[in-house]
Design a protein around this motif. Structure first.
Motif, PDB file in Angstrom:
ATOM      1  N   ARG A  57       0.848  -1.187   0.000  1.00  0.00           N
ATOM      2  CA  ARG A  57       0.000   0.000   0.000  1.00  0.00           C
ATOM      3  C   ARG A  57       0.885   1.239   0.000  1.00  0.00           C
ATOM      4  NH1 ARG A  57      -3.957   0.092   4.812  1.00  0.00           N
ATOM      5  NH2 ARG A  57      -4.694   1.859   3.628  1.00  0.00           N
ATOM      6  N   ILE A  58       0.313   2.316  -0.476  1.00  0.00           N
ATOM      7  CA  ILE A  58       0.986   3.612  -0.394  1.00  0.00           C
ATOM      8  C   ILE A  58       0.363   4.339   0.780  1.00  0.00           C
ATOM      9  CG2 ILE A  58       1.332   5.836  -1.529  1.00  0.00           C
ATOM     10  CD1 ILE A  58       1.347   4.288  -4.180  1.00  0.00           C
ATOM     11  N   VAL A  59       1.216   4.851   1.672  1.00  0.00           N
ATOM     12  CA  VAL A  59       0.746   5.487   2.895  1.00  0.00           C
ATOM     13  C   VAL A  59       1.377   6.874   3.018  1.00  0.00           C
ATOM     14  CG1 VAL A  59       0.718   5.311   5.415  1.00  0.00           C
ATOM     15  CG2 VAL A  59       0.560   3.248   4.032  1.00  0.00           C
ATOM     16  N   VAL A  60       0.581   7.827   3.456  1.00  0.00           N
ATOM     17  CA  VAL A  60       1.088   9.166   3.727  1.00  0.00           C
ATOM     18  C   VAL A  60       1.372   9.238   5.223  1.00  0.00           C
ATOM     19  CG1 VAL A  60       0.536  11.618   3.737  1.00  0.00           C
ATOM     20  CG2 VAL A  60      -0.240  10.169   1.848  1.00  0.00           C
ATOM     21  N   LEU A  61       2.602   9.634   5.566  1.00  0.00           N
ATOM     22  CA  LEU A  61       2.998   9.727   6.970  1.00  0.00           C
ATOM     23  C   LEU A  61       3.002  11.186   7.421  1.00  0.00           C
ATOM     24  CD1 LEU A  61       6.013   7.308   7.476  1.00  0.00           C
ATOM     25  CD2 LEU A  61       3.779   7.208   8.532  1.00  0.00           C
ATOM     26  N   PRO A  62       2.034  11.580   8.218  1.00  0.00           N
ATOM     27  CA  PRO A  62       2.055  12.958   8.709  1.00  0.00           C
ATOM     28  C   PRO A  62       3.216  13.141   9.686  1.00  0.00           C
ATOM     29  CG  PRO A  62       0.295  11.713   9.756  1.00  0.00           C
ATOM     30  CD  PRO A  62       0.919  10.815   8.721  1.00  0.00           C
ATOM     31  N   GLY A  63       3.854  14.277   9.592  1.00  0.00           N
ATOM     32  CA  GLY A  63       4.935  14.573  10.529  1.00  0.00           C
ATOM     33  C   GLY A  63       6.282  14.010  10.134  1.00  0.00           C
ATOM     34  N   ARG A  65       7.930  14.839   7.346  1.00  0.00           N
ATOM     35  CA  ARG A  65       8.491  15.727   6.325  1.00  0.00           C
ATOM     36  C   ARG A  65      10.010  15.883   6.496  1.00  0.00           C
ATOM     37  NH1 ARG A  65       6.075  21.476   4.599  1.00  0.00           N
ATOM     38  NH2 ARG A  65       7.114  21.519   2.606  1.00  0.00           N
ATOM     39  N   GLY A  66      10.725  15.531   5.444  1.00  0.00           N
ATOM     40  CA  GLY A  66      12.177  15.687   5.438  1.00  0.00           C
ATOM     41  C   GLY A  66      12.936  14.636   6.227  1.00  0.00           C
ATOM     42  N   ARG A  67      12.231  13.756   6.916  1.00  0.00           N
ATOM     43  CA  ARG A  67      12.884  12.710   7.723  1.00  0.00           C
ATOM     44  C   ARG A  67      12.954  11.437   6.896  1.00  0.00           C
ATOM     45  NH1 ARG A  67      15.105  15.837  11.622  1.00  0.00           N
ATOM     46  NH2 ARG A  67      13.537  17.286  12.375  1.00  0.00           N
ATOM     47  N   ARG A  68      14.076  10.733   7.020  1.00  0.00           N
ATOM     48  CA  ARG A  68      14.260   9.515   6.242  1.00  0.00           C
ATOM     49  C   ARG A  68      14.507   8.330   7.155  1.00  0.00           C
ATOM     50  NH1 ARG A  68      18.158  10.334   1.374  1.00  0.00           N
ATOM     51  NH2 ARG A  68      19.704  10.130   2.982  1.00  0.00           N
ATOM     52  N   GLY A  69      14.105   7.168   6.676  1.00  0.00           N
ATOM     53  CA  GLY A  69      14.318   5.939   7.414  1.00  0.00           C
ATOM     54  C   GLY A  69      15.544   5.204   6.899  1.00  0.00           C
ATOM     55  N   PRO A  70      15.883   4.091   7.529  1.00  0.00           N
ATOM     56  CA  PRO A  70      17.079   3.326   7.157  1.00  0.00           C
ATOM     57  C   PRO A  70      17.126   2.917   5.684  1.00  0.00           C
ATOM     58  CG  PRO A  70      16.133   2.479   9.181  1.00  0.00           C
ATOM     59  CD  PRO A  70      15.176   3.503   8.657  1.00  0.00           C
ATOM     60  N   ALA A  71      15.999   2.461   5.141  1.00  0.00           N
ATOM     61  CA  ALA A  71      15.992   2.006   3.748  1.00  0.00           C
ATOM     62  C   ALA A  71      16.265   3.143   2.777  1.00  0.00           C
ATOM     63  CB  ALA A  71      14.650   1.346   3.425  1.00  0.00           C
ATOM     64  N   SER A  97      19.667   8.741  13.253  1.00  0.00           N
ATOM     65  CA  SER A  97      19.307   8.749  14.666  1.00  0.00           C
ATOM     66  C   SER A  97      18.525  10.013  15.014  1.00  0.00           C
ATOM     67  CB  SER A  97      20.571   8.645  15.522  1.00  0.00           C
ATOM     68  OG  SER A  97      20.252   8.680  16.895  1.00  0.00           O
ATOM     69  N   ASP A  98      19.010  11.153  14.534  1.00  0.00           N
ATOM     70  CA  ASP A  98      18.305  12.421  14.771  1.00  0.00           C
ATOM     71  C   ASP A  98      16.905  12.395  14.168  1.00  0.00           C
ATOM     72  OD1 ASP A  98      20.590  13.376  16.016  1.00  0.00           O
ATOM     73  OD2 ASP A  98      21.179  14.668  14.338  1.00  0.00           O
ATOM     74  N   ASP A  99      16.797  11.891  12.938  1.00  0.00           N
ATOM     75  CA  ASP A  99      15.499  11.847  12.260  1.00  0.00           C
ATOM     76  C   ASP A  99      14.500  10.973  13.006  1.00  0.00           C
ATOM     77  OD1 ASP A  99      16.432  13.529  10.294  1.00  0.00           O
ATOM     78  OD2 ASP A  99      16.535  11.994   8.716  1.00  0.00           O
ATOM     79  N   LEU A 100      14.962   9.813  13.464  1.00  0.00           N
ATOM     80  CA  LEU A 100      14.047   8.892  14.149  1.00  0.00           C
ATOM     81  C   LEU A 100      13.632   9.419  15.523  1.00  0.00           C
ATOM     82  CD1 LEU A 100      15.584   5.432  13.187  1.00  0.00           C
ATOM     83  CD2 LEU A 100      13.623   6.614  12.159  1.00  0.00           C
ATOM     84  N   ARG A 101      14.437  10.274  16.109  1.00  0.00           N
ATOM     85  CA  ARG A 101      14.105  10.856  17.420  1.00  0.00           C
ATOM     86  C   ARG A 101      13.277  12.135  17.286  1.00  0.00           C
ATOM     87  NH1 ARG A 101      17.842   8.652  21.433  1.00  0.00           N
ATOM     88  NH2 ARG A 101      19.218   7.244  20.348  1.00  0.00           N
ATOM     89  N   ALA A 102      13.285  12.735  16.101  1.00  0.00           N
ATOM     90  CA  ALA A 102      12.597  14.019  15.906  1.00  0.00           C
ATOM     91  C   ALA A 102      11.116  13.868  15.581  1.00  0.00           C
ATOM     92  CB  ALA A 102      13.284  14.804  14.789  1.00  0.00           C
ATOM     93  N   VAL A 103      10.693  12.673  15.231  1.00  0.00           N
ATOM     94  CA  VAL A 103       9.295  12.464  14.844  1.00  0.00           C
ATOM     95  C   VAL A 103       8.545  11.699  15.934  1.00  0.00           C
ATOM     96  CG1 VAL A 103       9.792  12.530  12.374  1.00  0.00           C
ATOM     97  CG2 VAL A 103       9.876  10.335  13.572  1.00  0.00           C
ATOM     98  N   ASP A 104       7.248  11.662  15.794  1.00  0.00           N
ATOM     99  CA  ASP A 104       6.403  10.889  16.687  1.00  0.00           C
ATOM    100  C   ASP A 104       6.908   9.432  16.711  1.00  0.00           C
ATOM    101  OD1 ASP A 104       3.534  10.680  17.993  1.00  0.00           O
ATOM    102  OD2 ASP A 104       3.746   8.970  16.625  1.00  0.00           O
ATOM    103  N   PRO A 105       6.888   8.760  17.866  1.00  0.00           N
ATOM    104  CA  PRO A 105       7.392   7.383  17.930  1.00  0.00           C
ATOM    105  C   PRO A 105       6.759   6.438  16.899  1.00  0.00           C
ATOM    106  CG  PRO A 105       7.028   8.205  20.136  1.00  0.00           C
ATOM    107  CD  PRO A 105       6.483   9.247  19.191  1.00  0.00           C
ATOM    108  N   PHE A 106       5.461   6.592  16.651  1.00  0.00           N
ATOM    109  CA  PHE A 106       4.800   5.742  15.660  1.00  0.00           C
ATOM    110  C   PHE A 106       5.373   5.994  14.269  1.00  0.00           C
ATOM    111  CE2 PHE A 106       1.529   5.217  12.400  1.00  0.00           C
ATOM    112  CZ  PHE A 106       1.307   3.860  12.518  1.00  0.00           C
ATOM    113  N   VAL A 107       5.584   7.254  13.930  1.00  0.00           N
ATOM    114  CA  VAL A 107       6.161   7.599  12.626  1.00  0.00           C
ATOM    115  C   VAL A 107       7.578   7.027  12.522  1.00  0.00           C
ATOM    116  CG1 VAL A 107       6.895   9.510  11.133  1.00  0.00           C
ATOM    117  CG2 VAL A 107       4.704   9.636  12.337  1.00  0.00           C
ATOM    118  N   ALA A 108       8.354   7.106  13.590  1.00  0.00           N
ATOM    119  CA  ALA A 108       9.706   6.529  13.591  1.00  0.00           C
ATOM    120  C   ALA A 108       9.650   5.029  13.315  1.00  0.00           C
ATOM    121  CB  ALA A 108      10.401   6.804  14.925  1.00  0.00           C
ATOM    122  N   ALA A 109       8.695   4.343  13.926  1.00  0.00           N
ATOM    123  CA  ALA A 109       8.559   2.900  13.703  1.00  0.00           C
ATOM    124  C   ALA A 109       8.192   2.596  12.255  1.00  0.00           C
ATOM    125  CB  ALA A 109       7.525   2.313  14.657  1.00  0.00           C
ATOM    126  N   VAL A 110       7.296   3.395  11.686  1.00  0.00           N
ATOM    127  CA  VAL A 110       6.902   3.183  10.287  1.00  0.00           C
ATOM    128  C   VAL A 110       8.079   3.483   9.351  1.00  0.00           C
ATOM    129  CG1 VAL A 110       5.358   3.960   8.441  1.00  0.00           C
ATOM    130  CG2 VAL A 110       4.446   3.561  10.731  1.00  0.00           C
TER     131      VAL A 110
END
Length: 193
Positions: A57-63, A65-71, A97-110
């Motif tokens: 699925r394609i999902v829009v993640l609020p919050g 913006r500009g943050r990237r995950g490991p992949a 590390s900064d990106d994953l800590r700057a967003v909501d925990p749920f967004v970091a997990a996604v």
């Protein structure tokens, strides 16, 4: 990560033949090739059909913006390492590390859920898993299964970013998620300045 990159990575990761995905998405293999190569931007309905053809699925993640995950940072790390810029690749881990800590925990997990490709360096693959696991664990979020895969651990203790580093660290100076993977890095080196 662009929609083209995400769709292409999903198809390659799961080994879906392009002609099969195109047929299921009701488009041509040529159109899919153009989309994956970034030469054509798909309409949202076509992007959704392509994703659904692969069981995604394609999902829009609020919050996010500009943050990237490991992949999303693997290609950058791979490029840095190919240029022998280990320090730049290490900076990308700190930014993750900064990106994953700057967003909501749920967004970091996604952001962390997608299994990243390998960087070409066992040390940085282990470091990527350690950064992700540490950032999520400190926020009481579950860690994705890819962080626990055997190839995300090193057999011997190795210093990040420089395996030839002459200094030694006390065990209490190395974060738990890094120590568990035999990645030696001082906890203060992981903090953004």
């Amino acid at each position: 990560m662009s929609i083209a990159t995400a769709l292409s990575a999903q198809r390659r990761r799961h080994g879906f033949p392009a002609n099969e995905v195109a047929a299921r998405a009701r488009t041509s293999p040529a159109a899919l090739s153009h989309i994956e190569a970034g030469r054509r931007l798909p309409r949202i309905d076509l992007a959704e059909r392509i994703a659904e053809a692969m069981g995604s699925r394609i999902v829009v993640l609020p919050g996010a913006r500009g943050r990237r995950g490991p992949a999303e940072i693997v290609d950058d790390i791979r490029h840095d390492l190919a240029q022998a810029h280990h320090d730049w690749a290490f900076r990308r881990l700190i930014q993750l590390s900064d990106d994953l800590r700057a967003v909501d925990p749920f967004v970091a997990a996604v952001l962390s859920a997608e299994r990243p490709e390998h960087t070409g360096s066992a040390l940085f693959d282990a470091g990527l898993a350690a950064v992700t696991a540490q950032a999520l664990a400190t926020r009481d979020m579950p860690t994705p299964s890819w962080t626990r895969e055997p190839d995300r651990y090193l057999a011997e203790s190795t210093y990040l970013p420089d395996p030839q580093a002459p200094f030694d660290l006390r065990d209490d100076e190395v974060p738990d998620e890094f120590a568990a993977r035999n990645v030696r890095v001082h906890r203060l080196d992981l903090e953004s300045v």
